[in-house]
Design an enzyme around this catalytic site. Structure first.
Site, PDB file in Angstrom:
ATOM      1  N   THR A 158     -28.123 -14.656 -13.777  1.00 51.32           N
ATOM      2  CA  THR A 158     -27.547 -14.215 -15.417  1.00 51.32           C
ATOM      3  C   THR A 158     -28.883 -14.334 -15.991  1.00 51.32           C
ATOM      4  OG1 THR A 158     -27.938 -16.485 -15.429  1.00 51.32           O
ATOM      5  CG2 THR A 158     -25.523 -15.580 -15.993  1.00 51.32           C
ATOM      6  N   ASN A 187     -11.300 -16.920 -15.209  1.00 49.98           N
ATOM      7  CA  ASN A 187     -11.582 -16.430 -13.955  1.00 49.98           C
ATOM      8  C   ASN A 187     -10.798 -15.579 -13.577  1.00 49.98           C
ATOM      9  OD1 ASN A 187     -14.562 -17.101 -14.426  1.00 49.98           O
ATOM     10  ND2 ASN A 187     -13.825 -19.152 -14.913  1.00 49.98           N
ATOM     11  N   ASP A 235     -16.689 -11.977 -21.004  1.00 44.80           N
ATOM     12  CA  ASP A 235     -14.894 -12.485 -20.297  1.00 44.80           C
ATOM     13  C   ASP A 235     -14.537 -13.575 -20.897  1.00 44.80           C
ATOM     14  OD1 ASP A 235     -17.281 -14.532 -19.217  1.00 44.80           O
ATOM     15  OD2 ASP A 235     -16.443 -14.233 -16.985  1.00 44.80           O
ATOM     16  N   GLY A 265     -22.994 -25.765 -15.400  1.00 44.46           N
ATOM     17  CA  GLY A 265     -24.608 -26.129 -15.848  1.00 44.46           C
ATOM     18  C   GLY A 265     -24.452 -27.379 -17.179  1.00 44.46           C
ATOM     19  N   ALA A 307      34.278  18.210 -35.344  1.00 43.21           N
ATOM     20  CA  ALA A 307      33.845  17.358 -34.320  1.00 43.21           C
ATOM     21  C   ALA A 307      34.165  18.371 -32.931  1.00 43.21           C
ATOM     22  CB  ALA A 307      35.404  16.510 -34.267  1.00 43.21           C
ATOM     23  N   ARG A 347     -11.899 -14.034  -8.173  1.00 42.40           N
ATOM     24  CA  ARG A 347     -10.955 -14.483  -8.335  1.00 42.40           C
ATOM     25  C   ARG A 347      -9.099 -13.735  -8.747  1.00 42.40           C
ATOM     26  NH1 ARG A 347     -13.009 -20.076 -10.154  1.00 42.40           N
ATOM     27  NH2 ARG A 347     -15.191 -18.344 -11.088  1.00 42.40           N
ATOM     28  N   GLN A 389     -27.331  -3.585 -14.092  1.00 43.82           N
ATOM     29  CA  GLN A 389     -28.349  -4.799 -13.652  1.00 43.82           C
ATOM     30  C   GLN A 389     -28.334  -4.093 -12.110  1.00 43.82           C
ATOM     31  OE1 GLN A 389     -26.529  -8.370 -13.682  1.00 43.82           O
ATOM     32  NE2 GLN A 389     -28.102  -9.572 -11.801  1.00 43.82           N
TER      33      GLN A 389
HETATM   34  C1  UD1 Z   1     -22.995 -19.151 -16.073  1.00 45.42           C
HETATM   35  C2  UD1 Z   1     -24.551 -20.280 -16.724  1.00 45.42           C
HETATM   36  C3  UD1 Z   1     -23.940 -22.239 -16.538  1.00 45.42           C
HETATM   37  C4  UD1 Z   1     -22.687 -22.000 -18.118  1.00 45.42           C
HETATM   38  C5  UD1 Z   1     -21.632 -21.479 -17.383  1.00 45.42           C
HETATM   39  C6  UD1 Z   1     -20.911 -21.314 -18.467  1.00 45.42           C
HETATM   40  C7  UD1 Z   1     -26.812 -19.340 -15.246  1.00 45.42           C
HETATM   41  C8  UD1 Z   1     -27.547 -19.985 -14.928  1.00 45.42           C
HETATM   42  N1  UD1 Z   1     -25.256 -19.752 -15.065  1.00 45.42           N
HETATM   43  O1  UD1 Z   1     -22.941 -19.770 -14.648  1.00 45.42           O
HETATM   44  O2  UD1 Z   1     -24.858 -22.317 -17.187  1.00 45.42           O
HETATM   45  O3  UD1 Z   1     -22.380 -23.518 -17.624  1.00 45.42           O
HETATM   46  O4  UD1 Z   1     -22.066 -19.414 -17.491  1.00 45.42           O
HETATM   47  O5  UD1 Z   1     -19.590 -20.224 -17.753  1.00 45.42           O
HETATM   48  O6  UD1 Z   1     -26.449 -18.742 -15.946  1.00 45.42           O
HETATM   49  N2  UD1 Z   1     -23.327 -11.271 -15.295  1.00 45.42           N
HETATM   50  C9  UD1 Z   1     -23.746 -10.556 -14.204  1.00 45.42           C
HETATM   51  N3  UD1 Z   1     -24.752 -10.167 -13.781  1.00 45.42           N
HETATM   52  C10 UD1 Z   1     -25.166 -11.315 -12.789  1.00 45.42           C
HETATM   53  C11 UD1 Z   1     -24.369 -12.680 -12.511  1.00 45.42           C
HETATM   54  C12 UD1 Z   1     -23.521 -12.925 -13.959  1.00 45.42           C
HETATM   55  O7  UD1 Z   1     -24.110  -9.926 -15.798  1.00 45.42           O
HETATM   56  O8  UD1 Z   1     -25.400 -11.095 -11.610  1.00 45.42           O
HETATM   57  C13 UD1 Z   1     -22.441 -12.072 -15.805  1.00 45.42           C
HETATM   58  C14 UD1 Z   1     -20.740 -12.382 -15.466  1.00 45.42           C
HETATM   59  O9  UD1 Z   1     -20.348 -10.821 -15.344  1.00 45.42           O
HETATM   60  C15 UD1 Z   1     -20.366 -13.379 -16.500  1.00 45.42           C
HETATM   61  C16 UD1 Z   1     -21.396 -14.035 -17.281  1.00 45.42           C
HETATM   62  O10 UD1 Z   1     -22.714 -13.772 -16.708  1.00 45.42           O
HETATM   63  O11 UD1 Z   1     -19.543 -12.417 -17.943  1.00 45.42           O
HETATM   64  C17 UD1 Z   1     -21.818 -15.644 -16.387  1.00 45.42           C
HETATM   65  O12 UD1 Z   1     -21.291 -15.247 -14.780  1.00 45.42           O
HETATM   66  P1  UD1 Z   1     -20.790 -16.271 -13.720  1.00 45.42           P
HETATM   67  O13 UD1 Z   1     -21.345 -16.366 -12.783  1.00 45.42           O
HETATM   68  O14 UD1 Z   1     -19.701 -16.567 -15.178  1.00 45.42           O
HETATM   69  O15 UD1 Z   1     -21.294 -17.791 -14.544  1.00 45.42           O
HETATM   70  P2  UD1 Z   1     -22.208 -18.749 -13.566  1.00 45.42           P
HETATM   71  O16 UD1 Z   1     -23.678 -18.451 -13.379  1.00 45.42           O
HETATM   72  O17 UD1 Z   1     -21.889 -19.497 -13.076  1.00 45.42           O
HETATM   73 CA    CA Z   2     -18.004 -18.322 -15.560  1.00 49.65          CA
END
Ligand code: UD1
Ligand code: CA
Length: 499
Positions: free
Chosen positions: A94, A247, A122, A159, A442, A24, A88
């Site tokens: 996560t 975001n 972030d 969440g 000058a 985004r 990863q």
């Molecule tokens: C996640 C949480 C959610 C919480 C929210 C807060 C989970 C399943 N959900 O949401 O409960 O309210 O954060 O912002 O954990 N990242 C990785 N690898 C991945 C996916 C994400 O490193 O495979 C990192 C992203 O770079 C970011 C963070 O994890 O820094 C959160 O990822 P994002 O996708 O924004 O969060 P959600 O899964 O939507």
């Molecule tokens: Ca997020």
């Protein structure tokens, strides 16, 4: 925020998640490399994490891996900390990100035990203090998991924290997996946690991708830990900014403005007068002594330092610049400059890297300097350029002086001594040296060295061609003015005419 009673709060590891794509932002630059307050978002996240002095600091990467890893390496150096970069794999979520971080530690022969903190790359406003409070509570209560939560008016997308009737935390349900009733909960998961390391490793082994997003959810660890008999609790913060992620660029700007508001306020509380906080932008990396004054529309960036009693602004941008005590810097753009105590710079002055202005010195209006070392009490008051120059003490450089430092191939130095007086429009054709106490006339074009105490003149005879304008520009306003001047001069010379 309550003051913690447990003093240590030094976790065994902090894992910073930074593998996400951040689409985004609509940017070729990875999201976490976007900057506010003088640092990338991942830079703020790592600075807050490093403040806990964890035994191990881990960043988990995937999206634009090499670019991000390279940036992280330079941050580690800047923060003076060692850091593991963990990759990863293609399993999303996560939970998998944290697992990859833990595996990197294990494969380096480092045991995962004690408290492991997870944060995001972030979430730039998160402070070490809030992390410390999370860890202290976690350890004082002997929890298996402690999650940092916030109450949001609009919890959409986050969440949700599920609590039992007795208020204890039962688990987290993702927005996409939640029922209507669960979506009505407005206590949200920040994504920042303290875990018992052993519990975390064991629970992650049981986490699957069986959910609405087909991801390994870290949030599943909470209910798994509880099912295994562990205590799961929450630390709730009322400071929403500290758990807010960016975001898109709209959120980035909002977080940047709030970070700046906090930075400026901290400086005011520490003794800096800021006339207009709304137009004053100060990087997190800037240091200000008490009794400094910052005037409106001023940007202080990078490693800038301002000493006491100095006044900076209005309309000034200083990057990696040191301002000495009592100096004034007005309507100036400076990068990599050192301004001495009691010196005066501006208005409308451009100081480029390598400018060093001595105590009580002056660089005035419409001056540009670069690689110029200027001694105590010397003045370059108006309209000129000094590049690759060394100027001694108490020298006065006249209006419009230029160092011609570049011959189209190489740069050359101009060296000017102490107590020199140069007249208007002197040009120094470098390399050239002017001795102590010398003068220039000058318009001098100084091609040869000037001995100490000498007067350097470039004498080109002046020739006046009488009547040129009326002959060559007939009918012009200039010719008419010349004609009027000629006839009134003739009238004054005519005998018998009225005075
Ligand atoms: C996640 C949480 C959610 C919480 C929210 C807060 C989970 C399943 N959900 O949401 O409960 O309210 O954060 O912002 O954990 N990242 C990785 N690898 C991945 C996916 C994400 O490193 O495979 C990192 C992203 O770079 C970011 C963070 O994890 O820094 C959160 O990822 P994002 O996708 O924004 O969060 P959600 O899964 O939507
Ligand atoms: Ca997020």
């Amino acid at each position: 925020m309550t003051e913690s009673t447990v003093a240590t709060a030094q976790p065994s590891a902090v894992i910073v998640l930074a593998a996400g794509a951040g689409t985004r932002m609509k940017s070729k630059t990875p999201k976490i490399l976007h900057r506010i307050g003088g640092r990338s978002m991942i830079g703020h996240a790592l600075a807050a994490a490093a403040g806990l002095a964890p035994r191990e600091l881990v960043a988990v990467v995937r999206h634009q891996r090499d670019l991000v890893a390279g940036h992280i390496a330079s941050l580690a150096e800047e923060l003076g900390t060692s850091l593991h970069v963990a990759d990863q794999d293609e399993v999303p979520g996560t939970g998998r990100a944290v697992q990859c971080g833990l595996e990197a530690l294990q494969s380096a022969g480092l045991p995962v035990e004690g408290t492991v903190v997870v944060t995001y790359g972030d979430v730039p406003l998160l402070t070490t203090e809030l992390l410390r409070e999370l860890v202290s509570t976690h350890e004082a209560e002997g929890n298996a998991v402690t999650v940092l939560t916030a109450l949001l008016e609009d919890p959409t997308g986050y969440g949700r924290i599920l609590r039992d009737e007795d208020g204890s935390v039962a688990g987290i349900v993702e927005h996409k997996d939640a029922t209507e009733a669960e979506r009505a909960v407005n206590e949200v998961n920040s994504g920042i946690y303290a875990f018992d390391g052993a519990v975390l490793v064991q629970a992650l082994e049981k986490v699957t991708t069986d959910n609405a997003q087909g991801e390994m959810y870290l949030t599943d660890v909470l209910s798994l830990a509880r099912a295994a008999g562990g205590r799961v609790a929450a630390v709730s913060t009322r400071d929403q900014w500290q758990v807010e992620g960016a975001n898109d660029r709209v959120q980035l700007a909002a977080l940047g403005a709030e970070m700046n508001r906090r930075t400026v306020e901290a400086h005011m509380r520490a003794g800096t007068t800021v006339q207009d906080p709304a137009t004053t932008w100060i990087d997190a990396t800037v240091t200000l002594e008490p009794d400094t004054t910052i005037l409106p529309n001023t940007h202080l960036q990078g490693a800038t330092h301002v000493a006491e009693d100095a006044v900076v602004g209005p309309d000034t941008t200083l990057v990696d610049t040191t301002v000495g005590s009592g100096a004034t810097v007005t309507r100036t753009q400076a990068t990599g400059a050192v301004i001495g105590a009691g010196a005066a710079v501006g208005p409308f002055t451009y100081l480029r890297p390598g400018t060093v202005l001595g105590e009580q010195g002056k660089i005035g209006a419409f001056y540009e300097t670069k690689n110029a070392v200027i001694g105590r009490g010397s003045k370059l008051s108006h309209l000129g350029y000094a590049g690759d120059a060394e100027i001694g003490e108490y020298t006065n450089i006249g209006c419009g002086n230029i160092t011609a430092n570049y011959d189209g191939v190489a740069k050359h130095r101009t060296v000017i001594g102490d107590h020199v007086r140069t007249s208007s429009n002197t040009v120094f054709i470098a390399p050239v040296t002017v001795g102590d106490g010398a003068y220039t006339g000058a318009g001098a074009v100084v091609r040869k060295d000037v001995p100490a105490g000498a007067l350097a003149l470039t004498v080109a005879p002046q020739r006046n061609t009488e009547g040129w304008t009326e002959q060559r520009r007939p009918g012009s306003p200039a010719a008419e003015a010349a004609a009027r001047a000629r006839s009134s001069a003739q009238a004054a010379e005519t005998p018998g005419a009225d005075a």
